[in-house]
Write a protein that holds these residues in place. Structure first.
Motif, PDB file in Angstrom:
ATOM      1  N   GLU A 130       0.823  -1.209   0.000  1.00  0.00           N
ATOM      2  CA  GLU A 130       0.000   0.000   0.000  1.00  0.00           C
ATOM      3  C   GLU A 130       0.857   1.259   0.000  1.00  0.00           C
ATOM      4  O   GLU A 130       0.494   2.271  -0.603  1.00  0.00           O
ATOM      5  CB  GLU A 130      -0.928  -0.008   1.210  1.00  0.00           C
ATOM      6  N   ALA A 131       2.004   1.215   0.673  1.00  0.00           N
ATOM      7  CA  ALA A 131       2.883   2.384   0.755  1.00  0.00           C
ATOM      8  C   ALA A 131       3.484   2.735  -0.607  1.00  0.00           C
ATOM      9  O   ALA A 131       3.951   3.860  -0.813  1.00  0.00           O
ATOM     10  CB  ALA A 131       4.000   2.117   1.762  1.00  0.00           C
ATOM     11  N   LEU A 132       3.449   1.787  -1.541  1.00  0.00           N
ATOM     12  CA  LEU A 132       4.055   2.000  -2.853  1.00  0.00           C
ATOM     13  C   LEU A 132       3.041   2.337  -3.932  1.00  0.00           C
ATOM     14  O   LEU A 132       3.417   2.597  -5.072  1.00  0.00           O
ATOM     15  CB  LEU A 132       4.828   0.743  -3.271  1.00  0.00           C
ATOM     16  N   ILE A 133       1.755   2.327  -3.582  1.00  0.00           N
ATOM     17  CA  ILE A 133       0.724   2.668  -4.571  1.00  0.00           C
ATOM     18  C   ILE A 133       0.918   4.118  -5.021  1.00  0.00           C
ATOM     19  O   ILE A 133       1.042   5.021  -4.210  1.00  0.00           O
ATOM     20  CB  ILE A 133      -0.682   2.477  -3.984  1.00  0.00           C
ATOM     21  N   GLY A 134       0.937   4.319  -6.313  1.00  0.00           N
ATOM     22  CA  GLY A 134       1.099   5.666  -6.848  1.00  0.00           C
ATOM     23  C   GLY A 134       2.538   6.120  -6.960  1.00  0.00           C
ATOM     24  O   GLY A 134       2.803   7.198  -7.504  1.00  0.00           O
ATOM     25  N   ASP A 135       3.476   5.335  -6.459  1.00  0.00           N
ATOM     26  CA  ASP A 135       4.890   5.684  -6.546  1.00  0.00           C
ATOM     27  C   ASP A 135       5.362   5.506  -7.990  1.00  0.00           C
ATOM     28  O   ASP A 135       5.262   4.424  -8.548  1.00  0.00           O
ATOM     29  CB  ASP A 135       5.699   4.790  -5.605  1.00  0.00           C
ATOM     30  N   ALA A 136       5.863   6.588  -8.596  1.00  0.00           N
ATOM     31  CA  ALA A 136       6.332   6.542  -9.981  1.00  0.00           C
ATOM     32  C   ALA A 136       7.841   6.694 -10.069  1.00  0.00           C
ATOM     33  O   ALA A 136       8.388   6.881 -11.156  1.00  0.00           O
ATOM     34  CB  ALA A 136       5.649   7.633 -10.796  1.00  0.00           C
ATOM     35  N   GLN A 137       8.526   6.607  -8.948  1.00  0.00           N
ATOM     36  CA  GLN A 137       9.972   6.776  -8.951  1.00  0.00           C
ATOM     37  C   GLN A 137      10.667   5.548  -9.543  1.00  0.00           C
ATOM     38  O   GLN A 137      10.057   4.500  -9.752  1.00  0.00           O
ATOM     39  CB  GLN A 137      10.476   7.009  -7.521  1.00  0.00           C
ATOM     40  N   LEU A 138      11.956   5.715  -9.765  1.00  0.00           N
ATOM     41  CA  LEU A 138      12.757   4.631 -10.315  1.00  0.00           C
ATOM     42  C   LEU A 138      12.637   3.371  -9.461  1.00  0.00           C
ATOM     43  O   LEU A 138      12.804   3.418  -8.246  1.00  0.00           O
ATOM     44  CB  LEU A 138      14.232   5.067 -10.379  1.00  0.00           C
ATOM     45  N   GLY A 139      12.318   2.243 -10.090  1.00  0.00           N
ATOM     46  CA  GLY A 139      12.272   0.967  -9.392  1.00  0.00           C
ATOM     47  C   GLY A 139      11.004   0.702  -8.616  1.00  0.00           C
ATOM     48  O   GLY A 139      10.905  -0.329  -7.937  1.00  0.00           O
ATOM     49  N   ALA A 140      10.006   1.593  -8.706  1.00  0.00           N
ATOM     50  CA  ALA A 140       8.782   1.436  -7.916  1.00  0.00           C
ATOM     51  C   ALA A 140       8.037   0.149  -8.296  1.00  0.00           C
ATOM     52  O   ALA A 140       7.534  -0.563  -7.430  1.00  0.00           O
ATOM     53  CB  ALA A 140       7.873   2.651  -8.095  1.00  0.00           C
ATOM     54  N   GLN A 141       7.973  -0.137  -9.598  1.00  0.00           N
ATOM     55  CA  GLN A 141       7.273  -1.362 -10.022  1.00  0.00           C
ATOM     56  C   GLN A 141       7.985  -2.606  -9.505  1.00  0.00           C
ATOM     57  O   GLN A 141       7.341  -3.572  -9.086  1.00  0.00           O
ATOM     58  CB  GLN A 141       7.162  -1.418 -11.540  1.00  0.00           C
TER      59      GLN A 141
END
Length: 217
Positions: A130-141
């Motif tokens: 959940e903390a990574l939802i919406g994260d578009a930074q490098l390596g987020a996926q």
């Protein structure tokens, strides 16, 4: 948690979190991991019906017919993770992250009920995601993929625990269970270790027994 689909050349996995509307009997081409967060629901998988309680895990292999009947007398919340086996077999070859679905299919036991420690591990995996939802930074996926892999590791541990012999199953039950449990991390190749071959796994299990005890008398 919002709904999120991961798409590219092929579907990796997707998460759906909603209050649910029940559903007719159906089967998907993807495996489904159902995690009940609140409320009550009866799931029929093939010819078996299971009554789920919060933090129960239901494993539904691809193309398996299943149906949900939701109890509307109390708030209801669930997470469904749709999983493409091919992605996890390519991204983590030999890790057996989808083995829990094969175990459920073979044993006919689709419901896993975690203890308090296991519930905490499942919750931590979902919180990390959940903390990574919406994260578009490098390596987020890549980090999101790792959260789903982490969730699958814990679910596989649940399925292994569920398949361990009970005390009444054999005269050496408690000692056998103790020996097997010690080797779970090695079996799944966790902690940076490579999965052990059967000879190494057996040796480590035997070393875990109290001095002077034998598996069978």
């Amino acid at each position: 948690m919002q709904n999120e689909a991961n798409t590219g050349l092929a579907l990796r996995w997707s998460i759906v979190k909603d209050p649910g509307k029940g559903m007719a009997a159906r089967g998907f081409a993807l495996a489904e991991l159902v995690l009940l967060l609140a409320g009550r629901v009866d799931y029929t998988v093939e010819n078996m019906t299971y009554s789920l309680r919060p933090w129960d895990v239901l494993l539904v292999k691809h193309h398996t017919i299943h149906k949900a009947v939701i109890d509307r007398s109390e708030p209801y919340d669930r997470v469904i993770v749709y999983l493409d086996r091919r992605f996890f077999e390519r991204s983590a070859p030999g890790a057996g992250l989808m083995d829990c679905f094969d175990w459920a299919d073979r044993s006919g036991q689709y419901l896993l009920t975690p203890n308090e420690e296991q519930k905490k591990a499942l919750a931590e995996a979902m919180t990390s995601y959940e903390a990574l939802i919406g994260d578009a930074q490098l390596g987020a996926q890549l980090l999101r993929d790792s959260c789903i892999s982490r969730l699958l590791v814990h679910v596989n541990r649940l399925s292994v625990s569920a398949s361990l012999p009970r005390r009444s199953d054999t005269a050496g039950g408690p000692k056998i269970a103790q020996a097997l449990e010690v080797s779970l991390d090695v079996l799944f190749g966790l902690g940076g270790e490579e999965p052990a071959d059967p000879a190494v796994l057996t040796a480590q299990a035997l070393q875990a027994l109290p001095e002077g005890e034998e598996l069978f008398r």
